[in-house]
Motif scaffolding. Structure first.
Motif, PDB file in Angstrom:
ATOM      1  N   THR A   1      17.297   2.194 -13.621  1.00 31.49           N
ATOM      2  CA  THR A   1      16.669   2.671 -12.419  1.00 31.49           C
ATOM      3  C   THR A   1      16.622   1.307 -11.472  1.00 31.49           C
ATOM      4  O   THR A   1      16.449   0.312 -11.838  1.00 31.49           O
ATOM      5  CB  THR A   1      15.509   3.021 -12.709  1.00 31.49           C
ATOM      6  OG1 THR A   1      15.365   3.946 -13.710  1.00 31.49           O
ATOM      7  CG2 THR A   1      14.448   3.165 -11.311  1.00 31.49           C
ATOM      8  N   LYS A   2      17.360   1.612 -10.144  1.00 30.49           N
ATOM      9  CA  LYS A   2      16.858   0.670  -9.084  1.00 30.49           C
ATOM     10  C   LYS A   2      16.024   1.104  -8.106  1.00 30.49           C
ATOM     11  O   LYS A   2      15.916   2.400  -7.768  1.00 30.49           O
ATOM     12  CB  LYS A   2      18.438   0.532  -8.513  1.00 30.49           C
ATOM     13  CG  LYS A   2      19.557   0.029  -9.671  1.00 30.49           C
ATOM     14  CD  LYS A   2      21.024  -0.047  -9.027  1.00 30.49           C
ATOM     15  CE  LYS A   2      22.063  -0.606  -9.960  1.00 30.49           C
ATOM     16  NZ  LYS A   2      23.256  -0.633  -9.396  1.00 30.49           N
ATOM     17  N   SER A   3      15.410   0.201  -7.472  1.00 31.03           N
ATOM     18  CA  SER A   3      14.250   0.451  -6.264  1.00 31.03           C
ATOM     19  C   SER A   3      14.611  -0.299  -5.105  1.00 31.03           C
ATOM     20  O   SER A   3      15.032  -1.514  -5.199  1.00 31.03           O
ATOM     21  CB  SER A   3      13.078   0.132  -6.694  1.00 31.03           C
ATOM     22  OG  SER A   3      12.670   0.688  -7.792  1.00 31.03           O
ATOM     23  N   ILE A   4      14.971   0.453  -4.042  1.00 37.52           N
ATOM     24  CA  ILE A   4      15.087   0.041  -2.595  1.00 37.52           C
ATOM     25  C   ILE A   4      13.822  -0.219  -1.867  1.00 37.52           C
ATOM     26  O   ILE A   4      12.921   0.538  -1.903  1.00 37.52           O
ATOM     27  CB  ILE A   4      15.955   1.077  -1.747  1.00 37.52           C
ATOM     28  CG1 ILE A   4      17.305   1.293  -2.388  1.00 37.52           C
ATOM     29  CG2 ILE A   4      16.065   0.483  -0.384  1.00 37.52           C
ATOM     30  CD1 ILE A   4      18.097   2.385  -1.977  1.00 37.52           C
TER      31      ILE A   4
ATOM     32  N   GLY B   1      10.320  -9.945  -7.208  1.00 42.51           N
ATOM     33  CA  GLY B   1      10.984  -9.772  -8.210  1.00 42.51           C
ATOM     34  C   GLY B   1      10.447  -8.620  -9.483  1.00 42.51           C
ATOM     35  O   GLY B   1      10.604  -8.800 -10.414  1.00 42.51           O
ATOM     36  N   GLU B   2       9.375  -7.957  -9.075  1.00 42.90           N
ATOM     37  CA  GLU B   2       8.530  -7.120  -9.949  1.00 42.90           C
ATOM     38  C   GLU B   2       9.252  -5.877 -10.244  1.00 42.90           C
ATOM     39  O   GLU B   2      10.063  -5.264  -9.734  1.00 42.90           O
ATOM     40  CB  GLU B   2       7.377  -6.702  -9.038  1.00 42.90           C
ATOM     41  CG  GLU B   2       6.490  -7.822  -8.772  1.00 42.90           C
ATOM     42  CD  GLU B   2       4.931  -7.564  -8.302  1.00 42.90           C
ATOM     43  OE1 GLU B   2       4.780  -6.412  -8.151  1.00 42.90           O
ATOM     44  OE2 GLU B   2       4.415  -8.582  -7.978  1.00 42.90           O
TER      45      GLU B   2
ATOM     46  N   ALA C   1       0.756  -1.111   0.177  1.00 43.15           N
ATOM     47  CA  ALA C   1      -0.079  -0.044  -0.172  1.00 43.15           C
ATOM     48  C   ALA C   1       0.705   1.294   0.030  1.00 43.15           C
ATOM     49  O   ALA C   1       0.353   2.412  -0.322  1.00 43.15           O
ATOM     50  CB  ALA C   1      -0.768   0.173   1.411  1.00 43.15           C
ATOM     51  N   THR C   2       2.224   1.015   0.279  1.00 41.95           N
ATOM     52  CA  THR C   2       2.890   2.216   0.257  1.00 41.95           C
ATOM     53  C   THR C   2       4.211   2.310  -0.778  1.00 41.95           C
ATOM     54  O   THR C   2       4.135   3.043  -1.752  1.00 41.95           O
ATOM     55  CB  THR C   2       3.606   2.405   1.871  1.00 41.95           C
ATOM     56  OG1 THR C   2       4.126   1.195   2.217  1.00 41.95           O
ATOM     57  CG2 THR C   2       2.399   2.753   2.706  1.00 41.95           C
TER      58      THR C   2
ATOM     59  N   ILE D   1       6.592   2.857  -5.896  1.00 39.57           N
ATOM     60  CA  ILE D   1       7.420   2.669  -7.043  1.00 39.57           C
ATOM     61  C   ILE D   1       6.977   2.378  -8.368  1.00 39.57           C
ATOM     62  O   ILE D   1       7.317   2.550  -9.520  1.00 39.57           O
ATOM     63  CB  ILE D   1       8.052   1.192  -6.596  1.00 39.57           C
ATOM     64  CG1 ILE D   1       9.209   1.645  -5.259  1.00 39.57           C
ATOM     65  CG2 ILE D   1       9.062   0.596  -7.664  1.00 39.57           C
ATOM     66  CD1 ILE D   1       9.832   0.589  -4.611  1.00 39.57           C
ATOM     67  N   GLU D   2       5.686   1.611  -8.168  1.00 37.77           N
ATOM     68  CA  GLU D   2       4.653   1.229  -9.518  1.00 37.77           C
ATOM     69  C   GLU D   2       4.495   2.599 -10.332  1.00 37.77           C
ATOM     70  O   GLU D   2       4.507   2.551 -11.402  1.00 37.77           O
ATOM     71  CB  GLU D   2       3.648   0.496  -9.213  1.00 37.77           C
ATOM     72  CG  GLU D   2       3.861  -0.977  -8.911  1.00 37.77           C
ATOM     73  CD  GLU D   2       2.609  -1.837  -8.827  1.00 37.77           C
ATOM     74  OE1 GLU D   2       1.662  -1.297  -8.573  1.00 37.77           O
ATOM     75  OE2 GLU D   2       2.828  -3.018  -8.969  1.00 37.77           O
ATOM     76  N   ASN D   3       3.867   3.610  -9.660  1.00 38.91           N
ATOM     77  CA  ASN D   3       3.367   5.010  -9.954  1.00 38.91           C
ATOM     78  C   ASN D   3       4.660   5.630 -10.756  1.00 38.91           C
ATOM     79  O   ASN D   3       4.501   6.146 -11.700  1.00 38.91           O
ATOM     80  CB  ASN D   3       2.960   5.555  -8.904  1.00 38.91           C
ATOM     81  CG  ASN D   3       2.591   7.093  -9.291  1.00 38.91           C
ATOM     82  OD1 ASN D   3       3.283   8.258  -9.189  1.00 38.91           O
ATOM     83  ND2 ASN D   3       1.375   7.035  -9.954  1.00 38.91           N
ATOM     84  N   TRP D   4       5.823   5.565 -10.054  1.00 43.50           N
ATOM     85  CA  TRP D   4       6.924   6.316 -10.605  1.00 43.50           C
ATOM     86  C   TRP D   4       7.196   5.412 -11.881  1.00 43.50           C
ATOM     87  O   TRP D   4       7.725   6.187 -12.935  1.00 43.50           O
ATOM     88  CB  TRP D   4       8.073   6.114  -9.804  1.00 43.50           C
ATOM     89  CG  TRP D   4       9.401   6.738 -10.530  1.00 43.50           C
ATOM     90  CD1 TRP D   4      10.399   6.234 -11.101  1.00 43.50           C
ATOM     91  CD2 TRP D   4       9.829   8.120 -10.459  1.00 43.50           C
ATOM     92  NE1 TRP D   4      11.256   6.910 -11.515  1.00 43.50           N
ATOM     93  CE2 TRP D   4      10.968   8.507 -11.201  1.00 43.50           C
ATOM     94  CE3 TRP D   4       9.246   9.241  -9.803  1.00 43.50           C
ATOM     95  CZ2 TRP D   4      11.617   9.520 -11.236  1.00 43.50           C
ATOM     96  CZ3 TRP D   4       9.937  10.549  -9.981  1.00 43.50           C
ATOM     97  CH2 TRP D   4      11.105  10.536 -10.687  1.00 43.50           C
TER      98      TRP D   4
END
Length: 328
Positions: free
Chosen positions: A129-132, A327-328, A107-108, A113-116
């Motif tokens: 691009t990497k996501s933490i 792993g999305e 929910a957060t 991350i999906e929105n970005w």
């Protein structure tokens, strides 16, 4: 309407979102924001964190010519559509997405991350691009939290040595069905609280985790902060409330905790009420974020979702909605 928050078909989400929005805009939310002169301090406080982190990162010599920290909000300005354009003009070699949620939830962090990612693709921001995903046990976050709690605890005991205190770790709540679906948020909140309590070094510390900010008709995870405060009153204790799932001051900490829960405490005979500051720009916290970013910058280029320590992160094995695990 966010499918990561209300997991239901779109037509059900629409009517449920409409009901909640109308109810809150005329009730609790309106009352809370009115006390803040209709302006949340969240963006200003986040910008201070961004400035501190940028300064810290540019003082580190780890192979980049320059680091620029941008702030992107999920449900208020500046939103991703505005910030992606700024980042595109800056023309970076790499982008690292760092959610300001220590504990991961669909929910957060996932929603943000999906929105970005969706917006970046739409607007043509094409770079590595990497996501933490999360950092519930980061040493900087744990140390900054324990230091803030210890200062508040010592001041309270000095002023009222006869009062026994219970430390309440108050996190933002979630519907039970979200947790049952495999979301690791509650488990991570519990782990953060456990490590922070230990880090304080307070002997025989009486502490408990609870959850605030319930909205809507669904059943939410328990115990609620309201019930925990009432119980402290029944137990003839004072309470020290620390919002360990928030990293900056905003309506849930300033109004809900420091005003509404303070009033509730008086009503139910709680001996004393202390609200602990969030980590904000605490140097330990900012240094922790800096280390996380530096670590991410050195990770394999093929890795998109970064877990602080995938070898020991139990949430990967036990929670199917763990972002790193999927792993999305």
């Amino acid at each position: 309407m966010d499918k990561n928050i209300i997991k239901a078909p779109v037509f059900i989400r629409f009517f449920l979102a409409l009901y909640i929005s109308l109810k809150r805009s005329k009730g609790e939310a309106l009352t809370a924001y009115k006390q803040l002169n209709y302006k949340s301090p969240l963006l200003e406080n986040t910008e201070k964190q961004a400035e501190a982190l940028e300064k810290q990162l540019n003082s580190e010599k780890f192979g980049f010519d320059e680091v620029k920290v941008f702030v992107s909000m999920r449900y208020w300005n500046p939103m991703s559509s505005e910030v992606v354009k700024k980042v595109k003009r800056y023309d970076p070699d790499n982008v690292i997405l760092l959610p300001l949620y220590p504990q991961y939830s669909t929910a957060t962090s996932k929603s943000s991350i999906e929105n970005w990612t969706k917006t970046a693709k739409k607007l043509g921001l094409n770079c590595e691009t990497k996501s933490i995903c999360c950092y519930p046990l980061d040493k900087g976050f744990i140390k900054a939290s324990s230091d803030n709690i210890l200062e508040a605890y010592n001041n309270a005991k000095k002023a009222n040595p006869e009062i026994k205190y219970r430390l309440l770790f108050s996190a933002h709540g979630l519907p039970e069905k979200t947790i049952k679906s495999g979301d690791p948020y509650q488990w991570q909140c519990e782990q953060s609280a456990k490590f922070i309590a230990k880090e304080t070094g307070i002997e025989n510390l009486d502490w408990q985790i609870c959850y605030q900010s319930r909205v809507g008709p669904l059943e939410w995870i328990k115990p609620s902060t309201t019930d925990s405060i009432k119980q402290a009153g029944d137990d003839n204790l004072g309470v020290i409330v620390y919002p360990h799932a928030f990293v900056s001051e905003h309506v849930e900490t300033i109004i809900e905790i420091d005003k509404e829960y303070r009033e509730l405490s008086k009503k139910h005979g709680v001996k004393d009420f202390i609200k602990v500051d969030t980590v904000g720009v605490n140097p330990e916290f900012i240094s922790g974020l800096s280390r996380i970013v530096i670590h991410a910058s050195k990770e394999n280029k093929n890795v998109n979702i970064l877990c602080p320590d995938p070898k020991t992160a139990t949430c990967i094995k036990n929670h199917k909605e763990c972002y790193y695990n999927k792993g999305e």
